[in-house]
Design a protein around this motif. Sequence first.
Motif, PDB file in Angstrom:
ATOM      1  N   ASP A 162       0.820  -1.211   0.000  1.00 23.34           N
ATOM      2  CA  ASP A 162       0.000   0.000   0.000  1.00 23.34           C
ATOM      3  C   ASP A 162       0.855   1.264   0.000  1.00 23.34           C
ATOM      4  O   ASP A 162       0.829   2.063   0.943  1.00 23.34           O
ATOM      5  CB  ASP A 162      -0.935   0.025   1.219  1.00 23.34           C
ATOM      6  CG  ASP A 162      -2.229  -0.717   0.969  1.00 23.34           C
ATOM      7  OD1 ASP A 162      -2.511  -1.020  -0.196  1.00 23.34           O
ATOM      8  OD2 ASP A 162      -2.957  -0.985   1.936  1.00 23.34           O
ATOM      9  N   ARG A 163       1.630   1.430  -1.077  1.00 28.51           N
ATOM     10  CA  ARG A 163       2.439   2.625  -1.225  1.00 28.51           C
ATOM     11  C   ARG A 163       2.171   3.266  -2.581  1.00 28.51           C
ATOM     12  O   ARG A 163       1.950   2.572  -3.562  1.00 28.51           O
ATOM     13  CB  ARG A 163       3.930   2.300  -1.095  1.00 28.51           C
ATOM     14  CG  ARG A 163       4.305   1.765   0.278  1.00 28.51           C
ATOM     15  CD  ARG A 163       5.770   1.368   0.347  1.00 28.51           C
ATOM     16  NE  ARG A 163       6.094   0.777   1.638  1.00 28.51           N
ATOM     17  CZ  ARG A 163       7.274   0.250   1.934  1.00 28.51           C
ATOM     18  NH1 ARG A 163       8.254   0.234   1.040  1.00 28.51           N
ATOM     19  NH2 ARG A 163       7.500  -0.262   3.122  1.00 28.51           N
ATOM     20  N   GLN A 164       2.216   4.574  -2.604  1.00 28.77           N
ATOM     21  CA  GLN A 164       1.955   5.333  -3.820  1.00 28.77           C
ATOM     22  C   GLN A 164       2.999   6.439  -3.939  1.00 28.77           C
ATOM     23  O   GLN A 164       3.438   6.995  -2.928  1.00 28.77           O
ATOM     24  CB  GLN A 164       0.548   5.937  -3.739  1.00 28.77           C
ATOM     25  CG  GLN A 164       0.132   6.758  -4.938  1.00 28.77           C
ATOM     26  CD  GLN A 164      -1.271   7.322  -4.768  1.00 28.77           C
ATOM     27  OE1 GLN A 164      -1.947   7.060  -3.778  1.00 28.77           O
ATOM     28  NE2 GLN A 164      -1.703   8.107  -5.725  1.00 28.77           N
ATOM     29  N   THR A 165       3.403   6.764  -5.162  1.00 31.56           N
ATOM     30  CA  THR A 165       4.380   7.827  -5.328  1.00 31.56           C
ATOM     31  C   THR A 165       3.699   9.189  -5.321  1.00 31.56           C
ATOM     32  O   THR A 165       2.565   9.332  -5.780  1.00 31.56           O
ATOM     33  CB  THR A 165       5.155   7.670  -6.648  1.00 31.56           C
ATOM     34  OG1 THR A 165       4.239   7.720  -7.737  1.00 31.56           O
ATOM     35  CG2 THR A 165       5.916   6.371  -6.675  1.00 31.56           C
ATOM     36  N   ARG A 166       4.426  10.186  -4.824  1.00 26.41           N
ATOM     37  CA  ARG A 166       3.910  11.560  -4.803  1.00 26.41           C
ATOM     38  C   ARG A 166       4.451  12.331  -6.014  1.00 26.41           C
ATOM     39  O   ARG A 166       5.079  13.380  -5.890  1.00 26.41           O
ATOM     40  CB  ARG A 166       4.288  12.243  -3.488  1.00 26.41           C
ATOM     41  CG  ARG A 166       3.504  11.679  -2.318  1.00 26.41           C
ATOM     42  CD  ARG A 166       3.792  12.397  -1.029  1.00 26.41           C
ATOM     43  NE  ARG A 166       2.891  11.935   0.026  1.00 26.41           N
ATOM     44  CZ  ARG A 166       2.871  12.414   1.249  1.00 26.41           C
ATOM     45  NH1 ARG A 166       3.716  13.376   1.605  1.00 26.41           N
ATOM     46  NH2 ARG A 166       2.028  11.964   2.151  1.00 26.41           N
ATOM     47  N   TYR A 167       4.167  11.781  -7.169  1.00 30.06           N
ATOM     48  CA  TYR A 167       4.601  12.394  -8.422  1.00 30.06           C
ATOM     49  C   TYR A 167       3.462  12.327  -9.409  1.00 30.06           C
ATOM     50  O   TYR A 167       2.801  11.288  -9.541  1.00 30.06           O
ATOM     51  CB  TYR A 167       5.806  11.657  -8.995  1.00 30.06           C
ATOM     52  CG  TYR A 167       6.220  12.130 -10.377  1.00 30.06           C
ATOM     53  CD1 TYR A 167       7.012  13.261 -10.533  1.00 30.06           C
ATOM     54  CD2 TYR A 167       5.809  11.447 -11.519  1.00 30.06           C
ATOM     55  CE1 TYR A 167       7.395  13.694 -11.797  1.00 30.06           C
ATOM     56  CE2 TYR A 167       6.184  11.878 -12.782  1.00 30.06           C
ATOM     57  CZ  TYR A 167       6.977  13.002 -12.913  1.00 30.06           C
ATOM     58  OH  TYR A 167       7.342  13.435 -14.157  1.00 30.06           O
ATOM     59  N   ILE A 168       3.191  13.435 -10.083  1.00 32.42           N
ATOM     60  CA  ILE A 168       2.215  13.450 -11.156  1.00 32.42           C
ATOM     61  C   ILE A 168       2.941  13.930 -12.413  1.00 32.42           C
ATOM     62  O   ILE A 168       3.639  14.951 -12.379  1.00 32.42           O
ATOM     63  CB  ILE A 168       0.999  14.341 -10.806  1.00 32.42           C
ATOM     64  CG1 ILE A 168      -0.094  14.208 -11.861  1.00 32.42           C
ATOM     65  CG2 ILE A 168       1.380  15.782 -10.592  1.00 32.42           C
ATOM     66  CD1 ILE A 168      -1.412  14.838 -11.428  1.00 32.42           C
ATOM     67  N   PRO A 169       2.862  13.192 -13.509  1.00 29.94           N
ATOM     68  CA  PRO A 169       3.644  13.555 -14.691  1.00 29.94           C
ATOM     69  C   PRO A 169       3.086  14.788 -15.385  1.00 29.94           C
ATOM     70  O   PRO A 169       1.948  15.199 -15.134  1.00 29.94           O
ATOM     71  CB  PRO A 169       3.502  12.318 -15.587  1.00 29.94           C
ATOM     72  CG  PRO A 169       2.205  11.708 -15.182  1.00 29.94           C
ATOM     73  CD  PRO A 169       2.071  11.959 -13.707  1.00 29.94           C
ATOM     74  N   PRO A 170       3.872  15.409 -16.263  1.00 26.80           N
ATOM     75  CA  PRO A 170       3.346  16.501 -17.085  1.00 26.80           C
ATOM     76  C   PRO A 170       2.075  16.058 -17.800  1.00 26.80           C
ATOM     77  O   PRO A 170       1.885  14.855 -18.063  1.00 26.80           O
ATOM     78  CB  PRO A 170       4.495  16.795 -18.048  1.00 26.80           C
ATOM     79  CG  PRO A 170       5.710  16.379 -17.299  1.00 26.80           C
ATOM     80  CD  PRO A 170       5.289  15.158 -16.527  1.00 26.80           C
ATOM     81  N   PRO A 171       1.193  16.998 -18.153  1.00 27.08           N
ATOM     82  CA  PRO A 171      -0.161  16.635 -18.565  1.00 27.08           C
ATOM     83  C   PRO A 171      -0.328  16.120 -19.990  1.00 27.08           C
ATOM     84  O   PRO A 171      -1.451  15.819 -20.382  1.00 27.08           O
ATOM     85  CB  PRO A 171      -0.938  17.941 -18.376  1.00 27.08           C
ATOM     86  CG  PRO A 171       0.079  19.008 -18.560  1.00 27.08           C
ATOM     87  CD  PRO A 171       1.345  18.444 -17.996  1.00 27.08           C
ATOM     88  N   SER A 172       0.726  16.036 -20.771  1.00 24.10           N
ATOM     89  CA  SER A 172       0.596  15.552 -22.140  1.00 24.10           C
ATOM     90  C   SER A 172       1.900  14.897 -22.574  1.00 24.10           C
ATOM     91  O   SER A 172       2.952  15.111 -21.961  1.00 24.10           O
ATOM     92  CB  SER A 172       0.255  16.699 -23.097  1.00 24.10           C
ATOM     93  OG  SER A 172       1.368  17.563 -23.235  1.00 24.10           O
ATOM     94  N   LEU A 173       1.829  14.118 -23.631  1.00 18.49           N
ATOM     95  CA  LEU A 173       3.035  13.490 -24.154  1.00 18.49           C
ATOM     96  C   LEU A 173       4.052  14.541 -24.595  1.00 18.49           C
ATOM     97  O   LEU A 173       5.252  14.412 -24.331  1.00 18.49           O
ATOM     98  CB  LEU A 173       2.689  12.570 -25.329  1.00 18.49           C
ATOM     99  CG  LEU A 173       3.873  11.905 -26.028  1.00 18.49           C
ATOM    100  CD1 LEU A 173       4.668  11.047 -25.061  1.00 18.49           C
ATOM    101  CD2 LEU A 173       3.387  11.076 -27.212  1.00 18.49           C
ATOM    102  N   GLU A 174       3.574  15.585 -25.252  1.00 15.99           N
ATOM    103  CA  GLU A 174       4.483  16.630 -25.708  1.00 15.99           C
ATOM    104  C   GLU A 174       5.140  17.335 -24.526  1.00 15.99           C
ATOM    105  O   GLU A 174       6.329  17.644 -24.557  1.00 15.99           O
ATOM    106  CB  GLU A 174       3.739  17.640 -26.589  1.00 15.99           C
ATOM    107  CG  GLU A 174       3.352  17.097 -27.947  1.00 15.99           C
ATOM    108  CD  GLU A 174       4.545  16.543 -28.710  1.00 15.99           C
ATOM    109  OE1 GLU A 174       5.576  17.250 -28.782  1.00 15.99           O
ATOM    110  OE2 GLU A 174       4.460  15.413 -29.218  1.00 15.99           O
ATOM    111  N   ALA A 175       4.376  17.584 -23.464  1.00 15.98           N
ATOM    112  CA  ALA A 175       4.941  18.216 -22.275  1.00 15.98           C
ATOM    113  C   ALA A 175       5.971  17.301 -21.626  1.00 15.98           C
ATOM    114  O   ALA A 175       7.011  17.763 -21.141  1.00 15.98           O
ATOM    115  CB  ALA A 175       3.832  18.562 -21.284  1.00 15.98           C
TER     116      ALA A 175
END
Length: 275
Positions: A162-175
């Motif tokens: 039950d572990r999750q990373t505190r990272y959200i990727p840029p919102p698009s492939l190009e970004a």
Amino acid sequence: MTGKRALCVGINNFKYFPSAALRGCVNDANDMENLLKILFEFQSDNIVKLTDAKATKANIMKNLQEMLVGAKSGKYSHLVFTMSSHGTQVPDLSGDESDRVDEAFCPYDLKEKQDEWDPEHIIVDDELRDMFIQLPDEIVLEVFLDTCHSGTGLKAIDLIWDRQTRYIPPPSLEAFKRVDGKRQRGLNKALLEKGMRQHILWAACRADQTSADANIDGDWHGAFTYYFCKEMKASQNKLTRNEILEKVREDLKEADYTQIPQLECEATVRNWNMD
């Protein structure tokens, strides 16, 4: 000048990204608030806590600006800023260095604009640097960031526990392509380059690692924040920052976390107690 002021931010839910929800960040803000009161004699009216919908970019920056104004006027001598949320990356917005990306921190109102993060709804490390470098030299600034700025993979064992990373990727492939593979200088390096003598930055992990949002002892916390608070309470503030760092690293390693917390400050400050 003896006043203290703190801002504790914890964001589990994101207005426009419900699928990116975390579970331990609000607990982190509560834990840090309690630690400041119990061990460091912060008064309730000198701690602002912003969680979830209250933790918009505008509100976070407004409260940081109020701390800055108070310190510059001589009202405060010790400032603390804690933030638990997702981290992300954006292309270097200032253009001050080639082939670099900026670290960024996700407020509750994180939002896209075209195929990038909307600058009005994301906090970039340059913005924090530009604010903090205005502080007088004698002000102690202590920043705790339980976020991460790397998308390197979540391991299968983390899913079991039950572990999750505190990272959200840029919102698009190009970004994503615009930041992929570029180097990060980070808020810590930016501040040190500006010559801040009493700046102290605690980061939950290295720039190339992820920070865990984890189920620990039946509740959710940032792994770094949980073990930091645990060791601070156990030591009753009798250990130096460097000694606390080593204990937290040992705790995380024993619990099979791969993240390695970082303490960025001048050598002499590392050997201060957290008064």
